[in-house]
Design a protein around this motif. Structure first.
Motif, PDB file in Angstrom:
ATOM      1  N   LEU A  43      44.364 118.032  38.018  1.00  0.00           N
ATOM      2  CA  LEU A  43      44.853 119.082  37.116  1.00  0.00           C
ATOM      3  C   LEU A  43      46.095 118.637  36.353  1.00  0.00           C
ATOM      4  N   GLU A  44      46.979 117.909  37.023  1.00  0.00           N
ATOM      5  CA  GLU A  44      48.177 117.410  36.344  1.00  0.00           C
ATOM      6  C   GLU A  44      47.802 116.461  35.211  1.00  0.00           C
ATOM      7  N   ASN A  45      46.801 115.611  35.439  1.00  0.00           N
ATOM      8  CA  ASN A  45      46.358 114.704  34.385  1.00  0.00           C
ATOM      9  C   ASN A  45      45.723 115.479  33.228  1.00  0.00           C
ATOM     10  N   ALA A  46      45.039 116.570  33.540  1.00  0.00           N
ATOM     11  CA  ALA A  46      44.498 117.423  32.484  1.00  0.00           C
ATOM     12  C   ALA A  46      45.621 117.956  31.601  1.00  0.00           C
ATOM     13  N   ASN A  47      46.732 118.260  32.218  1.00  0.00           N
ATOM     14  CA  ASN A  47      47.876 118.847  31.519  1.00  0.00           C
ATOM     15  C   ASN A  47      48.492 117.899  30.488  1.00  0.00           C
ATOM     16  N   TRP A  48      48.139 116.622  30.540  1.00  0.00           N
ATOM     17  CA  TRP A  48      48.699 115.631  29.619  1.00  0.00           C
ATOM     18  C   TRP A  48      47.768 115.320  28.450  1.00  0.00           C
ATOM     19  N   ALA A  49      46.809 116.166  28.216  1.00  0.00           N
ATOM     20  CA  ALA A  49      45.908 115.977  27.075  1.00  0.00           C
ATOM     21  C   ALA A  49      46.651 116.240  25.769  1.00  0.00           C
ATOM     22  N   PRO A  50      46.175 115.642  24.686  1.00  0.00           N
ATOM     23  CA  PRO A  50      46.777 115.937  23.385  1.00  0.00           C
ATOM     24  C   PRO A  50      46.595 117.410  23.029  1.00  0.00           C
ATOM     25  N   THR A  51      47.583 117.972  22.362  1.00  0.00           N
ATOM     26  CA  THR A  51      47.516 119.375  21.971  1.00  0.00           C
ATOM     27  C   THR A  51      48.321 119.577  20.687  1.00  0.00           C
ATOM     28  N   ALA A  85      41.442 117.747  27.835  1.00  0.00           N
ATOM     29  CA  ALA A  85      41.987 117.950  29.179  1.00  0.00           C
ATOM     30  C   ALA A  85      40.890 117.713  30.221  1.00  0.00           C
ATOM     31  N   VAL A  86      39.690 118.204  29.933  1.00  0.00           N
ATOM     32  CA  VAL A  86      38.569 117.999  30.858  1.00  0.00           C
ATOM     33  C   VAL A  86      38.206 116.517  30.932  1.00  0.00           C
ATOM     34  N   GLN A  87      38.268 115.795  29.825  1.00  0.00           N
ATOM     35  CA  GLN A  87      38.005 114.356  29.867  1.00  0.00           C
ATOM     36  C   GLN A  87      39.015 113.665  30.774  1.00  0.00           C
ATOM     37  N   ASN A  88      40.278 114.075  30.712  1.00  0.00           N
ATOM     38  CA  ASN A  88      41.278 113.507  31.625  1.00  0.00           C
ATOM     39  C   ASN A  88      40.911 113.800  33.072  1.00  0.00           C
ATOM     40  N   MET A  89      40.421 114.998  33.339  1.00  0.00           N
ATOM     41  CA  MET A  89      39.979 115.349  34.691  1.00  0.00           C
ATOM     42  C   MET A  89      38.822 114.447  35.108  1.00  0.00           C
ATOM     43  N   TRP A  90      37.872 114.278  34.205  1.00  0.00           N
ATOM     44  CA  TRP A  90      36.672 113.493  34.493  1.00  0.00           C
ATOM     45  C   TRP A  90      37.033 112.046  34.810  1.00  0.00           C
TER      46      TRP A  90
END
Length: 191
Positions: free
Chosen positions: A34-42, A122-127
């Motif tokens: 989840l923390e890695n998801a939080n670092w997605a571009p936005t 964010a989901v790609q970071n999770m994946w």
């Protein structure tokens, strides 16, 4: 041995609940995912991703809710007992289910498609985090996702985009994937 990012991207696969084994995912790893998801571009730093985590009895209740919703909204002549059971079994077979939600920027500073894209990143970071930690996962977006607000309180402007299923699996059951050549999907523009 450290895996190269190119290998991680190319080895990422959808791994389905029917392939999961009974081995719990440590909460610290879920927190990292989840923390890695939080670092997605936005764009405009709206950070539109929201996650609802279901484990243990909560994921079983989610499965029952989704199956019963399917029963309620499906005409009798279209109802499939197989599909009803599959919904329940999928949730039971999964260690952790994440409802992938999007919180629309109240000021609507960016188009909605950019918010959806940020959640997808964010989901790609999770994946990719799951891939590098040998956790199987996949994103499902059934029509039943639109009824999540009947189970949970969603904030104004928040909606569910799907469910992210996670579980350990037998590595020999991971499928292969092929892609067509990028050359067929690329055009170098020159003026």
């Amino acid at each position: 041995m450290t895996r190269d990012i190119n290998d991680i991207i190319r080895e990422r696969r959808s791994v389905f609940p029917a392939q999961y084994i009974e081995k719990p995912i440590d909460k610290a790893l879920i927190d990292q995912i989840l923390e890695n998801a939080n670092w997605a571009p936005t764009h405009k730093k709206t950070e539109p991703w929201r996650f609802k985590i279901f484990r243990e009895e909560a994921k079983d209740r989610l499965g029952e809710f989704l199956a019963n919703t399917y029963l309620d909204i499906t005409p009798d002549d279209k109802f499939s007992p197989f599909k009803y059971k599959k919904i329940v079994d999928k949730c039971k077979a999964t260690d952790t289910i994440v409802a992938i939600c999007m919180q629309r920027d109240p000021k609507e500073r960016v188009p909605e498609w950019e918010e959806v894209s940020a959640v997808a990143m964010a989901v790609q970071n999770m994946w990719l985090t799951c891939e590098v930690n040998d956790v199987g996962c996949y994103w499902s977006s059934p029509a039943l996702k639109d009824y999540l607000s009947d189970l949970l309180t969603l904030e104004e402007g928040e909606r569910c985009l799907g469910f992210f299923y996670m579980g350990y699996y037998k590595k020999d059951e991971k499928g292969e994937s092929k892609r067509g050549s990028i050359l067929n999907k690329t055009e170098w523009v020159q003026f």
